[in-house]
Write an enzyme that holds these catalytic residues in place. Structure first.
Site, mmCIF file in Angstrom:
data_model
loop_
_atom_site.group_PDB
_atom_site.id
_atom_site.type_symbol
_atom_site.label_atom_id
_atom_site.label_comp_id
_atom_site.label_asym_id
_atom_site.label_seq_id
_atom_site.Cartn_x
_atom_site.Cartn_y
_atom_site.Cartn_z
ATOM 1 N N GLY A 54 -1.513 -0.968 6.016
ATOM 2 C CA GLY A 54 -0.517 0.057 5.695
ATOM 3 C C GLY A 54 -1.037 1.318 5.035
ATOM 4 O O GLY A 54 -0.514 2.402 5.258
ATOM 5 N N GLU A 108 -3.081 1.905 -2.278
ATOM 6 C CA GLU A 108 -2.093 1.013 -1.654
ATOM 7 C C GLU A 108 -0.930 1.840 -1.108
ATOM 8 O O GLU A 108 -0.656 2.938 -1.602
ATOM 9 C CB GLU A 108 -1.633 -0.014 -2.704
ATOM 10 N N ASP A 112 5.583 -3.720 -4.091
ATOM 11 C CA ASP A 112 6.917 -4.329 -4.171
ATOM 12 C C ASP A 112 6.936 -5.216 -5.414
ATOM 13 O O ASP A 112 7.281 -4.763 -6.497
ATOM 14 C CB ASP A 112 7.176 -5.095 -2.871
ATOM 15 N N LYS A 140 8.495 0.079 -5.448
ATOM 16 C CA LYS A 140 9.861 -0.460 -5.460
ATOM 17 C C LYS A 140 10.186 -0.980 -6.858
ATOM 18 O O LYS A 140 9.282 -1.270 -7.643
ATOM 19 C CB LYS A 140 9.971 -1.587 -4.426
ATOM 20 N N PHE A 161 14.044 -1.546 2.608
ATOM 21 C CA PHE A 161 12.890 -1.587 3.500
ATOM 22 C C PHE A 161 12.582 -0.196 4.067
ATOM 23 O O PHE A 161 13.479 0.522 4.494
ATOM 24 C CB PHE A 161 13.147 -2.575 4.639
ATOM 25 N N ASP A 168 4.883 -0.320 8.493
ATOM 26 C CA ASP A 168 5.432 -0.790 9.758
ATOM 27 C C ASP A 168 6.638 -1.704 9.599
ATOM 28 O O ASP A 168 6.852 -2.310 8.556
ATOM 29 C CB ASP A 168 4.363 -1.568 10.531
ATOM 30 N N ARG A 174 4.246 2.900 12.212
ATOM 31 C CA ARG A 174 3.135 3.401 11.374
ATOM 32 C C ARG A 174 2.805 4.856 11.668
ATOM 33 O O ARG A 174 2.307 5.578 10.814
ATOM 34 C CB ARG A 174 1.868 2.570 11.593
HETATM 35 P P1 IMP Z 1 3.861 -6.932 -2.957
HETATM 36 O O1 IMP Z 1 2.646 -7.808 -2.857
HETATM 37 O O2 IMP Z 1 5.131 -7.727 -3.174
HETATM 38 O O3 IMP Z 1 3.732 -5.833 -3.968
HETATM 39 O O4 IMP Z 1 4.093 -6.288 -1.526
HETATM 40 C C1 IMP Z 1 3.297 -5.276 -1.066
HETATM 41 C C2 IMP Z 1 3.097 -5.354 0.434
HETATM 42 O O5 IMP Z 1 4.284 -5.770 1.113
HETATM 43 C C3 IMP Z 1 2.773 -3.983 0.946
HETATM 44 O O6 IMP Z 1 1.379 -3.768 0.962
HETATM 45 C C4 IMP Z 1 3.398 -3.978 2.323
HETATM 46 O O7 IMP Z 1 2.451 -4.433 3.258
HETATM 47 C C5 IMP Z 1 4.541 -4.948 2.236
HETATM 48 N N1 IMP Z 1 5.834 -4.259 2.034
HETATM 49 C C6 IMP Z 1 6.614 -4.315 0.920
HETATM 50 N N2 IMP Z 1 7.722 -3.576 1.062
HETATM 51 C C7 IMP Z 1 7.649 -3.019 2.307
HETATM 52 C C8 IMP Z 1 8.529 -2.113 3.041
HETATM 53 O O8 IMP Z 1 9.609 -1.680 2.599
HETATM 54 N N3 IMP Z 1 8.092 -1.745 4.278
HETATM 55 C C9 IMP Z 1 6.929 -2.196 4.823
HETATM 56 N N4 IMP Z 1 6.096 -3.027 4.172
HETATM 57 C C10 IMP Z 1 6.449 -3.446 2.923
HETATM 58 MG MG MG Z 2 -0.114 -2.904 2.087
#
Ligand code: IMP
Ligand code: MG
Length: 184
Positions: A54, A108, A112, A140, A161, A168, A174
Site C-alpha cells: 500500500g 506506512e 488502523d 484511523k 474504508f 486497495d 491503488r
Molecule cells: P493495522 O495493522 O490495523 O494498523 O492495519 C494497517 C493495514 O491494514 C494497512 O497497512 C492496510 O494494508 C490495511 N488497511 C487498514 N484500513 C484500510 C482501509 O481503509 N483501506 C485499505 N487498507 C486498509
Molecule cells: Mg499497509
C-alpha cells in the site's frame, strides 16, 4: 471493474466510493511532510523503509520531497496466523540492509489498529538503528489499540474504508490519484 461518473462517485467491484482527498490535497500534505523530514534528517542520509504494497505510492512521492542524501528500501510483511491481539508480523521480503547506526524512516499508508507498525517497529529495534521515525499518510481513530508513536501523520480520518493512492479494495483502486472513502 472500476467505473467513474460525473458526480465523482466511483464503483469498485460491488462498492461505491466518494472523494475524500484530492490529488492536490495529498500533494500539499506530502510536501509539508517532506519539508519536516528534510529539517530532521536532511544531512543524515536516512533510510526510508516503505511497507508494501500500500505505501509504495506515498513513499515514491515522499522521497522526492526530501532534500538530501537518502536511501530507500521496501519490506513486505505477512501476519502470523493468530488472534488480532497476539498476531505478530513476519518480514517476507526486504530488510537486507544493515540498519546498525542508521536513521530509519518507516513509511506506512494507513494505520488502523497499529498492529502492523507496532510489530514491525519491534523487529527494527533489534537491529540497533540510530533512530526510528514513523510516517503514515492516514490514521484511523482506532490507532490507539497497539502502543506506537506516530511521528508524522498526513491526515486523520474517520473509521471508514478507503481506497486510492496505493490503497486497495480487493486488489483494485491503488492507481487512483486521490483517496476515496466508502459511500455511506
Ligand atoms: P493495522 O495493522 O490495523 O494498523 O492495519 C494497517 C493495514 O491494514 C494497512 O497497512 C492496510 O494494508 C490495511 N488497511 C487498514 N484500513 C484500510 C482501509 O481503509 N483501506 C485499505 N487498507 C486498509
Ligand atoms: Mg499497509
Amino acid at each position: 471493474m472500476m467505473e467513474q461518473n460525473s458526480t465523482e462517485t466511483i464503483k469498485i467491484r460491488d462498492l461505491f466510493f466518494v472523494p475524500l482527498f484530492t490529488e492536490a490535497d495529498i500533494r500539499a500534505r506530502v510536501q509539508a511532510l517532506g519539508t519536516a523530514l528534510t529539517e530532521q534528517f536532511g544531512d543524515k542520509n536516512p533510510l526510508f523503509v516503505s511497507i508494501l504494497s500500500g505505501a509504495f505510492v506515498f513513499a515514491s512521492d515522499l522521497i522526492r520531497r526530501f532534500e538530501g542524501d537518502c536511501e530507500v528500501s521496501f519490506v513486505k510483511l505477512a501476519s502470523y496466523a493468530g488472534t488480532q491481539s497476539t498476531g505478530a508480523v513476519q518480514v517476507v521480503m526486504g530488510l537486507e540492509k544493515d540498519l546498525h547506526g542508521r536513521h530509519v524512516i518507516v513509511v506506512e499508508d494507513i494505520v488502523d489498529t497499529g498492529r502492523t507498525l507496532h510489530h514491525f517497529i519491534e523487529l527494527l529495534q533489534d537491529k540497533s538503528p540510530a533512530s526510528i521515525t514513523t510516517v503514515t499518510l492516514l490514521r484511523k481513530p482506532d490507532a490507539v489499540v497497539f502502543p506506537i508513536t506516530l511521528d508524522h501523520i498526513g491526515f486523520d480520518i474517520t473509521d471508514r474504508f478507503v481506497v486510492g493512492y496505493g490503497l486497495d479494495y480487493d486488489g483494485l483502486g491503488r492507481n487512483l490519484p486521490g483517496v476515496y472513502q466508502l459511500k455511506s
